[in-house]
Design an enzyme around this catalytic site. Structure first.
Site, PDB file in Angstrom:
ATOM      1  N   THR A   1      -3.873   1.884   4.602  1.00  0.00           N
ATOM      2  CA  THR A   1      -4.120   0.470   4.902  1.00  0.00           C
ATOM      3  C   THR A   1      -3.776   0.120   6.348  1.00  0.00           C
ATOM      4  O   THR A   1      -2.876   0.724   6.929  1.00  0.00           O
ATOM      5  CB  THR A   1      -3.236  -0.356   3.943  1.00  0.00           C
ATOM      6  OG1 THR A   1      -3.739  -0.165   2.642  1.00  0.00           O
ATOM      7  CG2 THR A   1      -3.183  -1.821   4.277  1.00  0.00           C
TER       8      THR A   1
ATOM      9  N   ARG B   1     -10.105  -2.167  -9.344  1.00  0.00           N
ATOM     10  CA  ARG B   1      -8.664  -2.074  -9.115  1.00  0.00           C
ATOM     11  C   ARG B   1      -8.267  -2.910  -7.879  1.00  0.00           C
ATOM     12  O   ARG B   1      -8.948  -2.880  -6.853  1.00  0.00           O
ATOM     13  CB  ARG B   1      -8.276  -0.615  -8.916  1.00  0.00           C
ATOM     14  CG  ARG B   1      -6.786  -0.384  -8.620  1.00  0.00           C
ATOM     15  CD  ARG B   1      -6.571  -0.095  -7.169  1.00  0.00           C
ATOM     16  NE  ARG B   1      -5.163   0.175  -6.885  1.00  0.00           N
ATOM     17  CZ  ARG B   1      -4.646   0.150  -5.663  1.00  0.00           C
ATOM     18  NH1 ARG B   1      -5.416  -0.104  -4.619  1.00  0.00           N
ATOM     19  NH2 ARG B   1      -3.375   0.361  -5.458  1.00  0.00           N
TER      20      ARG B   1
HETATM   21  N1  ASP Z   1      -1.439  -0.450  -0.467  1.00  0.00           N
HETATM   22  C1  ASP Z   1      -2.841  -0.130  -0.541  1.00  0.00           C
HETATM   23  C2  ASP Z   1      -3.327  -0.313  -1.947  1.00  0.00           C
HETATM   24  O1  ASP Z   1      -2.617   0.042  -2.855  1.00  0.00           O
HETATM   25  C3  ASP Z   1      -3.161   1.255  -0.097  1.00  0.00           C
HETATM   26  C4  ASP Z   1      -2.585   1.675   1.228  1.00  0.00           C
HETATM   27  O2  ASP Z   1      -1.636   1.105   1.715  1.00  0.00           O
HETATM   28  O3  ASP Z   1      -3.073   2.595   1.828  1.00  0.00           O
HETATM   29  O4  ASP Z   1      -4.439  -0.734  -2.125  1.00  0.00           O
END
Ligand code: ASP
Length: 304
Positions: free
Chosen positions: A169, A197
């Site tokens: 992210t 999701r």
């Molecule tokens: N936190 C994000 C999610 O669960 C994924 C990530 O941080 O890469 O969608």
């Protein structure tokens, strides 16, 4: 003297570390660190006296446009091979806009910002293409978001051949010259997850939070752990109610609410960036690595 303006961007790999660690990032000048891009857009905004919200939005837009990042174009694929993106922005005034399962807006963070500015709602799920157009946002067809690299990654994951990194992210936090704070987070989620999701990133208090006078936080990592631990709000609560400094609050939130939870049979991992009301910047993670970058006197410094 005007307060120092600060901003930082992050991108995190899904590697597990044996023990959690927190640090003021090792200051390093790197030519090729990709998340420098998220910083380059920002100084013009803050140096011109612009709001922290504009700065974090501009920073995240730059990373969404770069297919290297798990956000916007180049976001990871669901188990069905589609891209569904989540994003959120929040100002220190307590106003937020967020979107989950976004499929049309070229820049999900701009859509989140439009929801903040133009709708009476905080969180919308999969807003129709026409709504994006009505708000003046650029829209793209599904194939724009899907890259060959992500297709190959999905194949490897579904064949059980892929370890790390599975996600990463992007996010930004900033404090402007007026002392206002803002946070923004944008993600494609976790590769091969179920269609529909939703992770922590678009959930206010889980992956994104800001409160003037206290802290702005943007998180990355195993979203289910961050959701259940309301990690971004936990940092704020520890500072506001327990008087903890931002570095302690950040590490406490990650160890108590993330590492203590199990994902795929092992302690959950992740990290966050935060800036407090005095401008203190923290990069903190319970994962082997986390990329972060911030402008400093005309240069971009990075930590890994
Ligand atoms: N936190 C994000 C999610 O669960 C994924 C990530 O941080 O890469 O969608």
């Amino acid at each position: 003297m005007p307060p120092r303006r600060l901003r930082s961007v992050h991108d995190q790999s899904r590697r597990r570390s044996a023990r959690p660690h927190s640090r003021h990032p090792r200051l390093r000048r790197q030519r090729s660190a990709p998340n420098r891009r998220g910083c380059r857009e920002v100084p013009a905004v803050l140096d011109a006296g612009g709001p922290a919200l504009d700065a974090v939005t501009a920073s995240v837009v730059a990373m969404e446009d770069d297919p290297l990042f798990n956000a916007g174009r180049g976001g990871v694929l669901t188990a069905k091979g589609t891209v569904e993106t989540d994003a959120a922005v929040m100002t220190g005034h307590g106003r937020a806009g967020a979107v989950c399962c976004s499929r049309h807006a070229r820049n999900p963070i701009r859509l989140a910002r439009a929801i903040l500015a133009m709708s009476p709602h905080v969180l919308l799920c999969d807003p129709p293409e026409q709504v994006c157009r009505d708000w003046g946002l650029e829209v793209e067809p599904p194939e724009y978001f899907v890259t060959d690299a992500r297709r190959e990654q999905l194949e490897r994951v579904l064949a059980g051949r892929h370890q790390a990194p599975r996600h990463g992210t992007v996010g930004a936090v900033a404090r402007d010259y007026h002392g206002h704070l803002a946070a923004a987070t944008s993600t494609g989620g976790i590769v091969a997850s179920a269609v529909g999701r939703i992770g922590d990133s678009p959930v206010v208090g889980a992956g994104t939070f800001a409160r003037d006078g206290v802290v702005a936080v943007s998180c990355t990592g195993d979203g289910e752990a961050f959701l259940q631990g309301l990690v971004a709000h936990e940092v704020d609560a520890r500072m506001r109610l327990a008087g903890e400094p931002v570095n302690h609050a950040a590490m406490g939130a990650l160890t108590d609410e993330v590492s203590s939870r199990v994902t795929d049979g092992a302690p959950a991992t992740g990290g966050l960036i935060a800036v407090d009301a005095s401008g203190r910047l923290v990069v903190c993670h319970v994962s082997a690595s986390m990329l972060a970058a911030w402008p400093d006197h005309g240069e971009v410094l990075t930590s890994v």
